[in-house]
Design a protein around this motif. Structure first.
Motif, short mmCIF file in Angstrom:
data_model
loop_
_atom_site.label_atom_id
_atom_site.label_comp_id
_atom_site.label_asym_id
_atom_site.label_seq_id
_atom_site.Cartn_x
_atom_site.Cartn_y
_atom_site.Cartn_z
N SER A 76 0.82 -1.21 0.00
CA SER A 76 0.00 0.00 0.00
C SER A 76 0.86 1.27 0.00
O SER A 76 0.38 2.34 -0.38
CB SER A 76 -0.94 0.01 1.21
N ILE A 79 0.94 3.00 -3.38
CA ILE A 79 -0.31 3.41 -4.03
C ILE A 79 -0.88 4.64 -3.36
O ILE A 79 -1.01 4.70 -2.13
CB ILE A 79 -1.34 2.26 -3.96
N ARG A 81 -4.24 6.60 -4.32
CA ARG A 81 -5.39 6.68 -5.22
C ARG A 81 -5.93 8.11 -5.31
O ARG A 81 -6.06 8.79 -4.30
CB ARG A 81 -6.50 5.74 -4.78
N TYR A 207 -7.65 -1.70 -7.89
CA TYR A 207 -7.53 -0.34 -8.44
C TYR A 207 -8.24 0.70 -7.59
O TYR A 207 -7.72 1.79 -7.35
CB TYR A 207 -8.09 -0.33 -9.86
N SER A 298 -4.00 -8.61 -3.43
CA SER A 298 -4.78 -7.37 -3.56
C SER A 298 -6.28 -7.57 -3.33
O SER A 298 -6.99 -6.60 -3.08
CB SER A 298 -4.56 -6.76 -4.95
#
Length: 327
Positions: A76, A79, A81, A207, A298
């Motif tokens: 994580s 990432i 988002r 995603y 994921s």
């Protein structure tokens, strides 16, 4: 000068003292142990804790160590988002069927720019692929909550592209999608239509960070029955939250329908999860580069479903918990 010899009397006394010492050691080892209640309790507690730790280690989910999987300890951490991505709830799937290897958007319908199976040549199949892509893009652009997922693995040894990558690239090259459009991505591991559905759900979670509320699939009309009543049933996705949009070839023929029936629909009705021959054999044949997915990490909530395989001949539906049971 040599040392004086030791007398027999002294030697005998030495042996008797050693024998006495050994005897005392044996007596201690054989004597009844003395332990307090507190000591017994402490020893028992240590034993139980050790046992529980070992049991939990054996039955814990598979661990990924840095030695097994090079990369950051916390995935994580890589990432961040976009706020708009975290609000998405509608999954739009375009299953791949071939690989576009071209670079000129004016030649999209030219079969020479596609890697096709022999049965895919002629009959307007290439145009059908393009219409599937256009249909998926249209849905994504119309719904700000939608994430468009092109799904399909690296199924052809003659190409370094996955089916999904080539579809996405075609959409951008032909100006259907703007470059850098965040609400379109690829799912690069599916090897058949069941995996197109399941892995696209997993990719949505990977995603967006959550599971979708609604699913739309754009594909062949002749595959409607397969998606609506076989694959959807296998993953237990609610029918009211599912839509299939069918676009067929310009020159629909009986052989294509018969192929769908004999090679896919009937086998999947007997083997919902495609984990026995001939369906499992197809998957292996479509994986020439030995790829496997990341969804155990994921989308761990789907591990049971991804691994599920009832005995051959049984169409038993997976009955474990699923994130969309609440829908």
């Amino acid at each position: 000068m040599l040392p004086a010899p030791v007398s027999f009397a002294k030697r005998g006394g030495y042996r008797r003292s050693r024998n006495a010492l050994n005897q005392r050691r044996i007596d201690v080892l054989l004597s009844r142990a003395r332990i307090t209640n507190l000591g017994l309790l402490l020893l028992s507690a240590v034993t139980v804790i050790s046992l529980l730790y070992n049991v939990s280690y054996v039955f814990a989910p598979t661990r990924v160590s840095l030695g097994d999987f090079p990369g950051p300890r916390r995935f994580s951490d890589t990432i961040q988002r976009d706020a708009s991505v975290r609000q998405l709830s509608h999954l739009v799937i375009v299953p791949g069927h071939a690989i576009w290897k071209g670079g000129d958007p004016t030649r999209i319908l030219n079969e020479e720019d596609w890697i096709l199976e022999s049965y895919q040549k002629g009959g307007g199949r290439v145009n059908a692929f393009y219409q599937h892509i256009k249909g998926g893009v249209k849905l994504a652009l119309e719904d700000p909550r939608a994430l468009l997922v092109f799904s399909g693995g690296q199924t052809r040894s003659a190409s370094t592209f996955t089916e999904a990558d080539s579809y996405h690239r075609l959409a951008v090259e032909s100006s259907l999608l703007p470059l850098g459009f965040l609400r379109a991505t690829t799912e690069n591991h599916a090897l058949d239509s069941y995996q197109n559905l399941l892995y696209s759900i997993a990719r949505f979670h990977e995603y967006v960070g959550r599971y979708p509320d609604y699913i739309s699939v754009v594909g062949y009309e002749m595959k409607r029955e397969r998606f609506e009543n076989v694959h959807r049933k296998a993953v237990r996705w609610p029918s009211k939250q599912f839509r299939y949009i069918g676009v067929d070839m310009e020159e629909q023929n009986g052989s294509a329908m018969q192929g769908e029936l004999n090679n896919a629909l009937i086998p999947y009705r007997k083997d919902l999860y495609g984990c026995h021959p001939p369906l499992s054999t197809k998957r292996r044949n479509r994986n020439p580069f030995y790829r496997y997915h990341s969804y155990y990490i994921s989308a761990p909530e789907l591990a049971g479903l991804m691994d599920y395989c009832p005995e051959a001949g049984l169409s038993t539906v997976f009955d474990g918990p699923l994130p969309w049971d609440r829908l």
